[in-house]
Write a protein that holds these residues in place. Sequence first.
Motif, PDB file in Angstrom:
ATOM      1  N   TYR A  75       4.677   5.243  -5.994  1.00 47.16           N
ATOM      2  CA  TYR A  75       4.752   5.142  -7.028  1.00 47.16           C
ATOM      3  C   TYR A  75       3.674   6.316  -7.589  1.00 47.16           C
ATOM      4  O   TYR A  75       3.381   7.155  -9.223  1.00 47.16           O
ATOM      5  N   ARG A  76       2.310   6.298  -7.334  1.00 46.58           N
ATOM      6  CA  ARG A  76       0.968   7.177  -7.390  1.00 46.58           C
ATOM      7  C   ARG A  76       1.113   8.473  -7.425  1.00 46.58           C
ATOM      8  O   ARG A  76       0.610   9.702  -8.508  1.00 46.58           O
ATOM      9  N   THR A  77       1.471   9.547  -6.147  1.00 48.43           N
ATOM     10  CA  THR A  77       1.931  10.372  -5.472  1.00 48.43           C
ATOM     11  C   THR A  77       2.995  11.255  -5.940  1.00 48.43           C
ATOM     12  O   THR A  77       3.137  12.665  -6.414  1.00 48.43           O
ATOM     13  N   VAL A  78       3.862  10.041  -6.042  1.00 46.37           N
ATOM     14  CA  VAL A  78       4.874  11.297  -6.117  1.00 46.37           C
ATOM     15  C   VAL A  78       6.302  10.650  -7.678  1.00 46.37           C
ATOM     16  O   VAL A  78       6.038  12.008  -7.962  1.00 46.37           O
ATOM     17  N   LEU A  79       6.040   9.366  -7.324  1.00 42.14           N
ATOM     18  CA  LEU A  79       7.151   8.742  -8.805  1.00 42.14           C
ATOM     19  C   LEU A  79       6.375   9.416  -9.908  1.00 42.14           C
ATOM     20  O   LEU A  79       7.375   9.426 -10.957  1.00 42.14           O
ATOM     21  N   VAL A 101       0.694  -0.813  -0.175  1.00 40.83           N
ATOM     22  CA  VAL A 101       0.368  -0.500   0.153  1.00 40.83           C
ATOM     23  C   VAL A 101       0.895   1.181  -0.285  1.00 40.83           C
ATOM     24  O   VAL A 101       0.004   1.700  -0.948  1.00 40.83           O
ATOM     25  N   PRO A 102       1.983   1.154   0.624  1.00 40.18           N
ATOM     26  CA  PRO A 102       2.882   2.956   0.989  1.00 40.18           C
ATOM     27  C   PRO A 102       3.473   2.558  -0.417  1.00 40.18           C
ATOM     28  O   PRO A 102       3.667   3.822  -1.026  1.00 40.18           O
TER      29      PRO A 102
END
Length: 340
Positions: free
Chosen positions: A112-116, A106-107
């Motif tokens: 991946y979705r919000t930062v990378l 989950v983290p």
Amino acid sequence: MELEKRPDGRPQEPPRRSDPEGCVAAVVRVPVRIVALVLVVPVRMAWDVLVVAGRFLRDTVFRPAGRALAWLGRVLFVWPLVGIWRYAVVPVARGVALLGHVLLVVPAVWLYRTVLTPAGRGLYAALAWLGRYLVVVPAAWLYAWLLTPVGHALAWCGRGLAWCLGMIVTGVGAVLTGVGAVLYWITRVLVVLPALVLWRWVLTPVGRVLAVIGREVLDALGHAWRIAGHVSRAFGRFLGTLWRWTVAEPARWAYRSVLTPAGHAVRDTVLRPLADAGRAAGRVTRQALAAARLTVRQTRADVRRALFGEPAKPPPVDRREPSVAEARTLGSSTTALTKD
């Protein structure tokens, strides 16, 4: 040329030559079969004895031992391992998987979705621009103004060198062709032709004779093995019949005709009277013991009565039904009041 016609209208057949293989087979067959029979019969009888012993051991020893070992293995290894896997490993693995999903997957998905993903898009655009102006444009200029002229010059030099090498190879090939032809004929005359003669006139006839002998030996061994099987079976039946008529049947006759009547007579004349006498003695002994116990009980009661007197008798208890007793009490009370 044949002037007269044959009566049946068929042409005359050429005379047949004698077959060397048939002569060798006829000469070898009988002695080989006799020797094979003499050698194979003891082997087949020993083999049959081993087969019978092996079947007996399999049915009486190995199969029960194998079943016991299989049951013991299930009890000692399979069931504990299944229990450990079912009640320990699987729940722990599920808990670890759930914990890893919560703490890692989950983290990681959120990161991946919000930062990378946004950072990766900007980094890709920057690297693409740098790659275009630092790598692609200089490489295209280098290919157009440097590598292409040098490649044309090298190609022209390579074509000239290839033509020179082709002429040299053609000359060397002609020389090698001549040398190869000479070596071919020398090898053919000195090696191939003698080897062909040796193979055709020596090794082939010897091989055919050896093949016939080997085939006859194998046929003789198979025939002797079958005959030895019949002999072994007949010998086994003879031993079984001899055992039955010398041991089993006399033992059965002695059991039925001698031991059974003797046992019945001993049972009727000795054992049954002894059993009846034993039962009567036991019955008398039980009666005597019962009388002795009754006498001891009465004596103990007389002694207690002489020492402590008669025991106090409990008051009589009306064991009739409560409704009947109450009715009688009410009737007596009414009679007393009437008299008064």
